[in-house]
Design an enzyme around this catalytic site. Sequence first.
Site, PDB file in Angstrom:
ATOM      1  N   GLU A 105       0.824  -1.209   0.000  1.00  0.00           N
ATOM      2  CA  GLU A 105       0.000   0.000   0.000  1.00  0.00           C
ATOM      3  C   GLU A 105       0.859   1.260   0.000  1.00  0.00           C
ATOM      4  O   GLU A 105       0.525   2.247  -0.666  1.00  0.00           O
ATOM      5  CB  GLU A 105      -0.934  -0.001   1.220  1.00  0.00           C
ATOM      6  CG  GLU A 105      -2.087  -0.979   1.122  1.00  0.00           C
ATOM      7  CD  GLU A 105      -3.039  -0.644  -0.011  1.00  0.00           C
ATOM      8  OE1 GLU A 105      -3.316   0.552  -0.225  1.00  0.00           O
ATOM      9  OE2 GLU A 105      -3.508  -1.578  -0.682  1.00  0.00           O
ATOM     10  N   CYS A 150     -23.963   6.066 -13.776  1.00  0.00           N
ATOM     11  CA  CYS A 150     -22.888   7.047 -13.537  1.00  0.00           C
ATOM     12  C   CYS A 150     -23.334   8.426 -14.019  1.00  0.00           C
ATOM     13  O   CYS A 150     -23.621   8.620 -15.205  1.00  0.00           O
ATOM     14  CB  CYS A 150     -21.619   6.613 -14.264  1.00  0.00           C
ATOM     15  SG  CYS A 150     -20.251   7.793 -14.102  1.00  0.00           S
TER      16      CYS A 150
END
Length: 362
Positions: free
Chosen positions: A45, A216
Site C-alpha cells: 500500500e 454514472c
Amino acid sequence: MSEMPSPVLSAVEFQRRLLAWFDVHGRHDLPWQQDRSPYRVWVSEIMLQQTQVATVVPYFERFMMRFPNVRALASASQDEVLHLWTGLGYYARGRNLHRAAGVIVDELGGDFPMDSEALAALPGIGRSTAGAIIAQSSGERAVILDGNVKRSLTRLHAVEGWPGRPAVERRLWALAEHYTPHERLVDYTQAIMDLGATLCRRGTPECGRCPFVDVCLAHARGEERRFPESKPKKTLPTRTTRMLLLRDARGRVLLEQRPASGLWGGLWSLPQFDEFPELQDWLDCHAPGSTIEPAYPSFIHVFSHFRLEITPQPARVERLDAVGETRRWYDPQNPDAIGLAAPVKSLLTGLLPFALNAKPGP
C-alpha cells in the site's frame, strides 16, 4: 451538499455489481495477494501511493526478498532501504516505512496494531492506508478512499470540487462508508481499487465495460473527464543548482549525503551549489589542485511543487583523502548499495546523454 449517494443505486446493488465484475475481471494474482499479512499489505500500500501497479511489482518482490518481515526491515540501515527504493520516487515513503518498522518492533513487540487509529498513528500511514491494511489482511470491515476510489466515486456521483478540499473529501468518505459491505472485505477493497485503476482511469475511462455505466452521473452528462476536478493550478517556480561531478584518478565520484529531512532526505547525491563561484570556492578549499572541465548540458527535474534545473559540473582531482562522515567515494563500475537521488542515479549509470564518460556539449 448532500452526504448520501444517489438513490438510483443502493449500497447492496453497488456491492453486488462490483463484486460480480471483480470475480471475472479483477486482479487476483498480484504478489501481495499471496501469503497475505499485515506487513506485506502495508508495504504494498505504501509503494502503491501515487505509483502504478506495474511499476510497483518488481520493487515489491525485491523488497520482500531482502526484508521478508517487519523485524528484518527494522534492523536494516536507512541506506539499504533507500537503495531498494531508488527509482520508485517519493522517498519519504521509504523513510517512513523504515521508521514505522522500528516503532512496530521496538514499541509494539513486532505486532501490527489492527485498529485504524493506532495504524494511522504510525509514520506514513494515513486513514485510507490503515483501512486497506485491516481489510486486506484480516477481512474485517474497514473503509478505504485512495486515489482510484476517489476518482470512481466522484464520477459516479458527479461530485463537484477538487477532492483535496475538506468538504469534498468528507462527502467522498461518506460515500465510501455507505458502500463498504460487512462481508467479502478482502475482495471488495481490491475490487474498488481495481475499478479505478483498470476501468475508471484518469485520462481514458473505459465506460463501455464499467458495471456502473447506466447509473454514472458523469457519464450521463458526457463529462467523465471533468471529474474529479483538478487541483487549482499554480505556476511551478524554477530553481537552479550545479551538481559537482568530482572524479578521482580511479574514476570514483564524490557523493554527499543529504540531510535527513527536506529534498532527497537521507539519499546520497552529488554536492550541490547555487552558483559556479560557490562551487569553485569549495573545490579550492576541499580539493586543491582539482581541474574543472566544461559543464554538461543542463536538464530539468520536476518535483510536485517546483522545477529544478540541474547543471552537472565535472571536475577531476588526483587524490582527496579526507572526505568526511557525510561524503564518500562511489565507484560507478562497482556500485555500493545506497539510496541515490533519481537524477544522480541517471548520471552515474549513463542513462542520460551526458553520462560520466560522455563528451561535454558545445
